[in-house]
Design a protein around this motif. Structure first.
Motif, short mmCIF file in Angstrom:
data_model
loop_
_atom_site.label_atom_id
_atom_site.label_comp_id
_atom_site.label_asym_id
_atom_site.label_seq_id
_atom_site.Cartn_x
_atom_site.Cartn_y
_atom_site.Cartn_z
N GLN A 61 -9.05 18.62 27.89
CA GLN A 61 -8.02 18.68 28.93
C GLN A 61 -7.99 17.42 29.76
O GLN A 61 -6.93 17.01 30.27
N ALA A 62 -9.14 16.76 29.90
CA ALA A 62 -9.20 15.52 30.69
C ALA A 62 -8.46 14.38 30.01
O ALA A 62 -8.15 13.37 30.66
N CYS A 63 -8.17 14.52 28.72
CA CYS A 63 -7.49 13.46 27.99
C CYS A 63 -5.97 13.56 28.11
O CYS A 63 -5.25 12.60 27.78
N VAL A 64 -5.49 14.72 28.55
CA VAL A 64 -4.05 14.98 28.52
C VAL A 64 -3.28 14.04 29.43
O VAL A 64 -2.18 13.57 29.10
N GLU A 65 -3.82 13.73 30.60
CA GLU A 65 -3.09 12.92 31.58
C GLU A 65 -2.62 11.59 31.00
O GLU A 65 -1.49 11.15 31.25
N CYS A 66 -3.49 10.94 30.24
CA CYS A 66 -3.14 9.63 29.66
C CYS A 66 -2.65 9.72 28.23
O CYS A 66 -2.01 8.78 27.74
N HIS A 67 -2.96 10.80 27.54
CA HIS A 67 -2.65 10.90 26.11
C HIS A 67 -1.95 12.22 25.81
O HIS A 67 -2.32 12.95 24.89
N GLN A 68 -0.93 12.54 26.56
CA GLN A 68 -0.30 13.85 26.48
C GLN A 68 0.31 14.10 25.09
O GLN A 68 0.09 15.15 24.50
N GLU A 69 1.06 13.15 24.56
CA GLU A 69 1.72 13.36 23.29
C GLU A 69 0.71 13.53 22.16
O GLU A 69 0.84 14.43 21.31
N ILE A 223 -12.28 22.53 17.98
CA ILE A 223 -12.67 21.12 17.89
C ILE A 223 -11.75 20.30 18.78
O ILE A 223 -10.53 20.48 18.77
N GLY A 224 -12.33 19.39 19.57
CA GLY A 224 -11.55 18.62 20.52
C GLY A 224 -11.69 17.12 20.33
O GLY A 224 -12.29 16.64 19.36
N CYS A 225 -11.15 16.38 21.29
CA CYS A 225 -11.11 14.92 21.21
C CYS A 225 -12.52 14.31 21.12
O CYS A 225 -12.75 13.32 20.41
N GLU A 226 -13.46 14.90 21.86
CA GLU A 226 -14.79 14.29 21.95
C GLU A 226 -15.63 14.51 20.70
O GLU A 226 -16.70 13.91 20.58
N ARG A 227 -15.16 15.33 19.78
CA ARG A 227 -15.90 15.47 18.52
C ARG A 227 -15.96 14.13 17.78
O ARG A 227 -16.98 13.75 17.23
N CYS A 228 -14.84 13.41 17.78
CA CYS A 228 -14.80 12.11 17.10
C CYS A 228 -15.06 10.95 18.05
O CYS A 228 -15.67 9.95 17.65
N HIS A 229 -14.61 11.07 19.30
CA HIS A 229 -14.68 9.94 20.23
C HIS A 229 -15.94 9.93 21.08
O HIS A 229 -16.19 8.95 21.78
N GLY A 230 -16.71 11.02 21.04
CA GLY A 230 -17.92 11.08 21.84
C GLY A 230 -17.65 11.54 23.27
O GLY A 230 -16.49 11.72 23.67
N PRO A 231 -18.70 11.73 24.07
CA PRO A 231 -18.53 12.20 25.44
C PRO A 231 -17.61 11.27 26.23
O PRO A 231 -17.73 10.05 26.18
N GLY A 232 -16.68 11.87 26.98
CA GLY A 232 -15.62 11.08 27.60
C GLY A 232 -15.82 10.72 29.06
O GLY A 232 -14.94 10.07 29.65
N GLU A 233 -16.92 11.11 29.67
CA GLU A 233 -17.08 10.90 31.10
C GLU A 233 -16.97 9.43 31.48
O GLU A 233 -16.23 9.06 32.42
N ARG A 234 -17.66 8.57 30.78
CA ARG A 234 -17.65 7.14 31.11
C ARG A 234 -16.26 6.55 30.91
O ARG A 234 -15.79 5.76 31.74
N HIS A 235 -15.59 6.95 29.86
CA HIS A 235 -14.23 6.45 29.60
C HIS A 235 -13.28 6.86 30.72
O HIS A 235 -12.48 6.04 31.20
N VAL A 236 -13.37 8.10 31.16
CA VAL A 236 -12.50 8.57 32.23
C VAL A 236 -12.78 7.81 33.52
O VAL A 236 -11.86 7.41 34.27
N GLN A 237 -14.05 7.57 33.78
CA GLN A 237 -14.42 6.82 35.00
C GLN A 237 -13.85 5.41 34.96
O GLN A 237 -13.32 4.92 35.96
N LEU A 238 -13.96 4.76 33.81
CA LEU A 238 -13.46 3.39 33.70
C LEU A 238 -11.94 3.34 33.87
O LEU A 238 -11.39 2.46 34.53
N GLN A 239 -11.24 4.29 33.25
CA GLN A 239 -9.78 4.29 33.29
C GLN A 239 -9.24 4.69 34.66
O GLN A 239 -8.15 4.29 35.05
N SER A 240 -10.02 5.48 35.38
CA SER A 240 -9.57 5.92 36.71
C SER A 240 -10.03 5.00 37.82
O SER A 240 -9.71 5.20 39.00
N GLY A 241 -10.86 3.99 37.45
CA GLY A 241 -11.35 3.04 38.45
C GLY A 241 -12.54 3.52 39.24
O GLY A 241 -12.94 2.86 40.20
N SER A 242 -13.13 4.64 38.84
CA SER A 242 -14.28 5.16 39.58
C SER A 242 -15.60 4.81 38.92
O SER A 242 -16.65 5.18 39.42
N GLY A 243 -15.52 4.10 37.76
CA GLY A 243 -16.75 3.79 37.04
C GLY A 243 -17.25 2.39 37.31
O GLY A 243 -16.57 1.55 37.87
#
Length: 243
Positions: A61-69, A223-243
């Motif tokens: 669900q955390a991926c939807v904001e930037c990758h909705q389609e 099965i979700g996005c992180e199965r192939c892309h790995g844990p997304g916490e760091r990616h979300v932090q970087l993209q949101s400017g909080s990392g």
């Protein structure tokens, strides 16, 4: 009759040889019966505790904001519908034709009960009369339904496969793949991490235990996005400017 010197020497040698042999046996037995000397104290290595499970997953669900389609397309795919609770899965099964007899002494019935389904096994005698019945509450469906579905039973965090499956292409109930009509594991086939890794998103393990799950069983059922892309916490932090 007097012994010859040569005979006397031979006799003495035999006597001495016997004496030496007896002494050696006594000495060996005495040494064998003595308590052995204490050896060095064995050193033990402490087995390290397993590393904590990675908790930096954020869920699809955390991926939807930037990758909705992309997310919507994936969630509609068979992989994105690989696992669900009974009440969340779109019902494709026919519960009107809800009885099968895979062998002459065994019958199964399948019914829906609100958020759960009930799979029941009925054992039959030679006259076709029931003498034993076991009903199990099914909590999860396995598979998108494109080809078929399997079903899982949750017993206090341990998962077991139902012997019954739904085959979408033929529109019928039948035994699960690999289950022989006359002899199969019934409701006792446990489903472990190895099975779920290919069919589910992420499990809530109970502590560090393998194959034993907390409540709820799944942090993310399908099965979700992180199965192939790995844990997304760091990616979300970087993209949101909080990392």
């Amino acid at each position: 009759m007097a012994l010859r010197p040569r005979s006397v020497v031979a006799t003495l040698l035999v006597v001495c040889g016997v004496a030496v042999a007896v002494f050696a046996v006594v000495k060996y037995r005495s040494a064998d019966s003595r308590p052995s000397e204490p050896g060095p104290i064995a050193s033990y290595t402490t087995i390290p505790r397993p590393a904590p499970r990675d908790d930096s997953y954020v869920g699809s669900q955390a991926c939807v904001e930037c990758h909705q389609e992309i997310s919507e397309h994936f969630l509609a795919s068979p992989m994105g519908r690989s696992m669900a609770t009974i009440d969340q899965a779109v019902q494709i099964e026919n519960y009107q034709a809800n009885a099968i007899e895979p062998s002459k002494n065994r019958r199964y019935t399948m019914t829906r009960d609100g958020k759960f389904a009930i799979h029941s096994e009925i054992m039959l005698d030679e006259d076709g009369e029931s003498f034993f019945e076991q009903g199990e509450r099914v909590s999860f469906v396995v598979g998108s339904g494109s080809r078929g579905r399997g079903y899982l039973i949750n017993r206090d965090g341990l998962l077991f496969q139902s012997p019954i499956a739904w085959y979408s292409q033929s529109g019928r109930w039948d035994l699960s793949p690999g289950y022989a009509p006359e002899n199969h594991p019934r409701f006792s086939r446990q489903i472990d991490d190895g099975c779920l890794y290919c069919h589910a998103g992420r499990m809530n393990h109970r502590g560090t235990a393998d194959n034993h799950y907390a409540d709820p069983v799944f942090a993310q059922a399908a099965i979700g996005c992180e199965r192939c892309h790995g844990p997304g916490e760091r990616h979300v932090q970087l993209q949101s400017g909080s990392g």
